[in-house]
Design a protein around this motif. Structure first.
Motif, short mmCIF file in Angstrom:
data_model
loop_
_atom_site.label_atom_id
_atom_site.label_comp_id
_atom_site.label_asym_id
_atom_site.label_seq_id
_atom_site.Cartn_x
_atom_site.Cartn_y
_atom_site.Cartn_z
N SER A 84 0.78 -1.17 0.20
CA SER A 84 0.07 -0.09 0.08
C SER A 84 0.93 1.29 0.02
N ASN A 129 -3.49 4.95 8.70
CA ASN A 129 -4.47 4.81 7.34
C ASN A 129 -5.58 4.53 7.88
N LYS A 130 -6.59 4.28 6.93
CA LYS A 130 -7.93 4.03 7.24
C LYS A 130 -8.63 2.80 6.11
N VAL A 131 -9.50 2.03 6.73
CA VAL A 131 -9.90 0.92 5.54
C VAL A 131 -11.30 1.51 5.03
N VAL A 185 -4.18 -5.55 5.87
CA VAL A 185 -5.66 -5.41 5.51
C VAL A 185 -6.49 -6.51 5.60
N TYR A 227 -7.18 0.03 1.91
CA TYR A 227 -6.74 0.92 2.50
C TYR A 227 -7.36 2.37 1.58
N ILE A 246 -4.94 1.77 12.40
CA ILE A 246 -3.92 1.31 11.51
C ILE A 246 -2.63 2.03 11.31
#
Length: 255
Positions: free
Chosen positions: A33, A104-106, A142, A189, A213
């Protein structure tokens, strides 16, 4: 005279080539990522340290961790999850060099312009709106975050029991499956979704459904280029690299 001129020319070429021959090659293993951001940063770093060549190995953090354990030459490791760094912390990480580089974010994504059933939230995953969802496997951060989310929602066993999951070896494969509409949707992500013009983000993960994350980075004990590795890590902490990370969609963890 001609012989002397030829020898002089050869010597001049060797002298000119000497800096290139002496260039330091840093091997950086980084989570898939981070491909776009780290590739851009490497280009920028050429102006700061032209005698240093950054060579990347991008893959899932679990795969990279295994390669390091099996003896692969690596100067710097950047994982998308704390678990993989924790597993090699005592054996391979140079003390005092580990730090959290980005957060980060999902998000839930669907193929761009191709969402006939109207998938709009994580709650839709366990309904008939979704035929197949792409997720990272259990060795991929992830995928681990995805499993946490669906267990938190109480639908993980249902998704597996109905064979609704297409498991991928890393986050880029999840993205590719969704881009090609091989699946109804995927979990990636936020930064991966932001770099693709072939998917639409329909939802963020439910609040509190997964661990934060945070990506750890560290210099490894086996490095043969400690000074160069430390200099590059300092650059990654600096304003130029930070600007790249934030533009792509990462956030910088509090120190």
């Amino acid at each position: 005279m001609k012989k002397f001129s030829f020898l002089a020319a050869v010597c001049a070429l060797l002298v000119a080539a000497a800096p290139a021959l002496a260039a330091t090659e840093l091997s950086v293993f980084a989570a898939a990522s981070m491909n776009e951001s780290m590739t851009e940063i490497a280009e920028m770093y050429k102006k700061v340290a032209p005698d240093v060549s950054i060579v990347y190995n991008f893959d899932s953090s679990g795969t990279l961790k295994t390669q390091i354990e099996q003896g692969a030459e690596c100067d710097i490791f950047i994982s998308a999850g704390q678990k993989q760094m924790d597993q090699i912390n005592d054996s391979h990480v140079m003390p005092g060099t580990r730090f959290n580089i980005v957060s980060n974010k999902v998000v839930l994504i669907v193929p761009k312009g191709n969402n006939p059933t109207g998938i709009a939230s994580f709650d839709d995953i366990a309904t008939d709106k979704v035929t197949l969802i792409a997720l990272g496997n259990s060795d991929v951060p992830v995928g681990q975050y995805s499993e946490e989310i669906f267990k938190h929602m109480g639908v993980w066993d249902k998704l597996n029991g109905e064979n609704k999951i297409s498991f991928a070896s890393n986050v880029k494969e999840v993205l590719a499956q969704t881009e090609s509409a091989a699946v109804s949707c995927g979990v990636v992500y936020g930064t991966d979704a932001a770099t693709s013009d072939k998917v639409d983000v329909v939802a963020g993960a439910p609040e509190g459904s997964h661990k934060p994350i945070v990506y750890p980075a560290a210099i490894l004990k086996g490095t043969k280029h400690e000074a160069a590795a430390k200099a590059f890590v300092e650059y990654l902490k600096g304003p130029e690299a930070t600007a790249v990370f934030e533009r792509i969609g990462f956030s910088i963890p509090e120190k």
